[in-house]
Design an enzyme around this catalytic site. Sequence first.
Site, PDB file in Angstrom:
ATOM      1  N   ASP A 212       0.850  -1.200   0.000  1.00  0.00           N
ATOM      2  CA  ASP A 212       0.000   0.000   0.000  1.00  0.00           C
ATOM      3  C   ASP A 212       0.881   1.244   0.000  1.00  0.00           C
ATOM      4  O   ASP A 212       2.059   1.195   0.372  1.00  0.00           O
ATOM      5  CB  ASP A 212      -0.969   0.007   1.195  1.00  0.00           C
ATOM      6  CG  ASP A 212      -0.264   0.035   2.546  1.00  0.00           C
ATOM      7  OD1 ASP A 212       0.775  -0.637   2.689  1.00  0.00           O
ATOM      8  OD2 ASP A 212      -0.747   0.730   3.452  1.00  0.00           O
TER       9      ASP A 212
ATOM     10  N   GLU B 211       0.107  -0.874   5.870  1.00  0.00           N
ATOM     11  CA  GLU B 211       1.171  -0.400   6.748  1.00  0.00           C
ATOM     12  C   GLU B 211       1.006   1.086   6.983  1.00  0.00           C
ATOM     13  O   GLU B 211       1.256   1.580   8.075  1.00  0.00           O
ATOM     14  CB  GLU B 211       2.551  -0.672   6.134  1.00  0.00           C
ATOM     15  CG  GLU B 211       3.707  -0.569   7.122  1.00  0.00           C
ATOM     16  CD  GLU B 211       4.276   0.831   7.258  1.00  0.00           C
ATOM     17  OE1 GLU B 211       4.994   1.080   8.226  1.00  0.00           O
ATOM     18  OE2 GLU B 211       4.000   1.696   6.398  1.00  0.00           O
TER      19      GLU B 211
HETATM   20 ZN   LIG Z   1       6.843   2.234   4.131  1.00  0.00          ZN
END
Ligand SMILES: [Zn+2]
Length: 384
Positions: free
Chosen positions: A79, A143
């Site tokens: 992501d 994340e």
């Molecule tokens: Zn990163």
Amino acid sequence: MAGPEQDPGGVVALARALIRCPSVTPDDGCGINALAAVLEGIGFSVTLLPFGEGAARTPNLFASLGTGQPHLCFAGHTDVVPVGDAAWTHDPFGGEIHDGILFGRGACDMKGGIAAFVAAVRLYLQKTPRLRGTISLLITGDEEGPATNGTVRVLEWMQANGQIPDFCLVGEPTNPGEMGEVVKIGRRGSLNARITVQGMQGHVAYPHRADNPIHRLLALLGELTAAPLDAGSEWFEPSSLQVTSLDVGNTANNVIPARAQARLNIRFNDLHTGADLAGWIRTVVARHAPKADVSIAISGESFLTTPDAPVEALRRAVHAVTGHVPKLDTGGGTSDARFISRYCPVAEFGLVGASMHKADEHVVLADLKQLTAIYSGFLEKVMG
Ligand SMILES: [Zn+2]
């Protein structure tokens, strides 16, 4: 970009393909699926691990090749953060290359890092027909967001399935300016506190009929900030407490307000735990304002991986390719390494992070190739 000399292990082609997936958190199905197909093509067995429900549903994957020890895991995220308000001069999801530089959201944080690891595995397998041990990848699509259904959940799944590695390498961009500067072997912890002191509102001319919460708040903040928390430790800078906000919102100059609030953040090293610091804050607050409301959130504990054999192998691999002996460092913000450290030793090394989260995020192709060579050198040293 044809031919192995121009694109060792296919690193450039894969980095471009991943950048062309517009996988802004939490919308990352494309990035995870594209990577899964590539890994299956190399021979990895891939398990897709979506966790959460509805809009909070997060795509993740665990992929492994080989069996038994040593087990080396590479961890990362597909992501990316949003494009942002600043104008880009290149398509953020186009994978454009100009003058030896690849542009796009995620180029250095961290689709480029993932591509380099996959390319390194390809190069390593070409040299090593019979793999000894296990190479795995833990890749999350969350994340950059709340991270609740990402790495934490995949690690739980890995433990339940006997897949905890001997060592984990996180491919976040660790180098401030050029390749080979920094290997991260730990991170500081982080704690946020909000302290609300209740007093009694009243006229400034009659203070004996009021209770000024600002005075209590200043006294307790004075005590909290009076002395350094520590002088640092072998691998860490001194811990730091910073008051981040003081809020009263009083618009009158003849009124003692009823409440006053402060917020603070502590970045702490391995001499403290979040719980110890929370206890200390509550004790100090209680001394000055027994009825105050204290809310504390610990977003991560500090951790340290002792720089033994795998870290040394990583350091030597970096030196062999870049000519630099990287500094072992524990600075900067938090990363998913804080979750992994609860299960196994973990170190971080990746690309140059100067453009991450900015407009025109990019990676120099020469750096991408260097990182591929570093990761394959590390595989040779650790896997044999
Ligand atoms: Zn990163």
